[in-house]
Design a protein around this motif. Structure first.
Motif, PDB file in Angstrom:
ATOM      1  N   LYS A   2       0.849  -1.177   0.000  1.00  0.00           N
ATOM      2  CA  LYS A   2       0.000   0.000   0.000  1.00  0.00           C
ATOM      3  C   LYS A   2       0.890   1.235   0.000  1.00  0.00           C
ATOM      4  CE  LYS A   2      -3.777   2.100   2.481  1.00  0.00           C
ATOM      5  NZ  LYS A   2      -4.592   2.088   3.690  1.00  0.00           N
ATOM      6  N   SER A   3       0.584   2.199  -0.828  1.00  0.00           N
ATOM      7  CA  SER A   3       1.384   3.424  -0.910  1.00  0.00           C
ATOM      8  C   SER A   3       1.381   4.161   0.421  1.00  0.00           C
ATOM      9  CB  SER A   3       0.833   4.352  -1.989  1.00  0.00           C
ATOM     10  OG  SER A   3       0.965   3.755  -3.251  1.00  0.00           O
ATOM     11  N   ASN A   4       2.565   4.603   0.857  1.00  0.00           N
ATOM     12  CA  ASN A   4       2.640   5.397   2.079  1.00  0.00           C
ATOM     13  C   ASN A   4       3.576   6.597   1.932  1.00  0.00           C
ATOM     14  OD1 ASN A   4       5.135   4.142   2.167  1.00  0.00           O
ATOM     15  ND2 ASN A   4       4.782   3.063   4.076  1.00  0.00           N
ATOM     16  N   ASN A  46       6.573   4.690  -4.284  1.00  0.00           N
ATOM     17  CA  ASN A  46       5.596   5.238  -3.328  1.00  0.00           C
ATOM     18  C   ASN A  46       5.442   4.375  -2.087  1.00  0.00           C
ATOM     19  OD1 ASN A  46       5.047   7.306  -5.142  1.00  0.00           O
ATOM     20  ND2 ASN A  46       3.329   6.217  -6.041  1.00  0.00           N
ATOM     21  N   PHE A  47       6.491   3.673  -1.710  1.00  0.00           N
ATOM     22  CA  PHE A  47       6.413   2.802  -0.545  1.00  0.00           C
ATOM     23  C   PHE A  47       7.727   2.834   0.214  1.00  0.00           C
ATOM     24  CE2 PHE A  47       7.042  -1.288   1.562  1.00  0.00           C
ATOM     25  CZ  PHE A  47       5.927  -1.320   2.376  1.00  0.00           C
ATOM     26  N   TYR A  51       8.473   3.520   7.002  1.00  0.00           N
ATOM     27  CA  TYR A  51       7.200   4.177   7.301  1.00  0.00           C
ATOM     28  C   TYR A  51       6.175   3.142   7.771  1.00  0.00           C
ATOM     29  CZ  TYR A  51       8.154   8.905   5.481  1.00  0.00           C
ATOM     30  OH  TYR A  51       8.620  10.181   5.295  1.00  0.00           O
ATOM     31  N   SER A  52       6.170   1.968   7.152  1.00  0.00           N
ATOM     32  CA  SER A  52       5.235   0.919   7.556  1.00  0.00           C
ATOM     33  C   SER A  52       5.491   0.484   8.989  1.00  0.00           C
ATOM     34  CB  SER A  52       5.358  -0.286   6.626  1.00  0.00           C
ATOM     35  OG  SER A  52       4.914   0.035   5.344  1.00  0.00           O
ATOM     36  N   ASN A  57       2.314   7.741   7.231  1.00  0.00           N
ATOM     37  CA  ASN A  57       1.747   7.771   5.888  1.00  0.00           C
ATOM     38  C   ASN A  57       1.671   9.228   5.434  1.00  0.00           C
ATOM     39  OD1 ASN A  57       0.315   7.533   3.534  1.00  0.00           O
ATOM     40  ND2 ASN A  57      -1.290   6.259   4.389  1.00  0.00           N
ATOM     41  N   THR A  58       2.365   9.570   4.336  1.00  0.00           N
ATOM     42  CA  THR A  58       2.328  10.939   3.833  1.00  0.00           C
ATOM     43  C   THR A  58       1.457  11.073   2.591  1.00  0.00           C
ATOM     44  OG1 THR A  58       4.363  10.618   2.540  1.00  0.00           O
ATOM     45  CG2 THR A  58       4.616  11.488   4.771  1.00  0.00           C
ATOM     46  N   CYS A  59       0.755  10.013   2.227  1.00  0.00           N
ATOM     47  CA  CYS A  59      -0.175  10.085   1.100  1.00  0.00           C
ATOM     48  C   CYS A  59      -1.467  10.761   1.546  1.00  0.00           C
ATOM     49  CB  CYS A  59      -0.537   8.683   0.585  1.00  0.00           C
ATOM     50  SG  CYS A  59       0.764   7.902  -0.337  1.00  0.00           S
ATOM     51  N   LEU A  61      -5.313  11.052   1.900  1.00  0.00           N
ATOM     52  CA  LEU A  61      -6.356  10.037   2.035  1.00  0.00           C
ATOM     53  C   LEU A  61      -7.424  10.236   0.975  1.00  0.00           C
ATOM     54  CD1 LEU A  61      -6.795  10.110   5.907  1.00  0.00           C
ATOM     55  CD2 LEU A  61      -5.526   8.448   4.549  1.00  0.00           C
TER      56      LEU A  61
END
Length: 63
Positions: A2-4, A46-47, A51-52, A57-59, A61
Motif C-alpha cells: 500500500k502506498s505510504n 511510493n512505498f 514508514y510501515s 503515511n504521507t499520502c 487520504l
C-alpha cells in the motif's frame, strides 16, 4: 504494498536520491553516494518499509 509516500515527500526522495547517485558517478562523494538508490526507489515506488514499521503515511487520504 500500500502506498505510504506521497506529495512533497516523494519529490524530495527522488531529487535527493538522483543527486546522491549523480555525485557518486562523478566521484565527488565516493561510494557512499550509492546510498541514494534507497530514497530514489522509495520515491518511485511510493512505498517506504520504515514508514510501515512506524505507522507513518504521507499520502493524501482518498474520500
Amino acid at each position: 504494498m500500500k502506498s505510504n509516500v506521497g506529495g512533497i515527500d516523494k519529490i524530495a526522495r527522488i531529487v535527493i536520491g538522483a543527486l546522491l547517485i549523480g555525485l557518486a558517478l562523478t566521484g565527488v562523494i565516493g561510494a557512499w553516494g550509492w546510498i541514494g538508490v534507497l530514497p530514489l526507489a522509495t520515491g518511485l515506488f511510493n512505498f517506504c518499509p520504515a514508514y510501515s514499521l512506524f505507522g507513518i503515511n504521507t499520502c493524501k487520504l482518498k474520500k
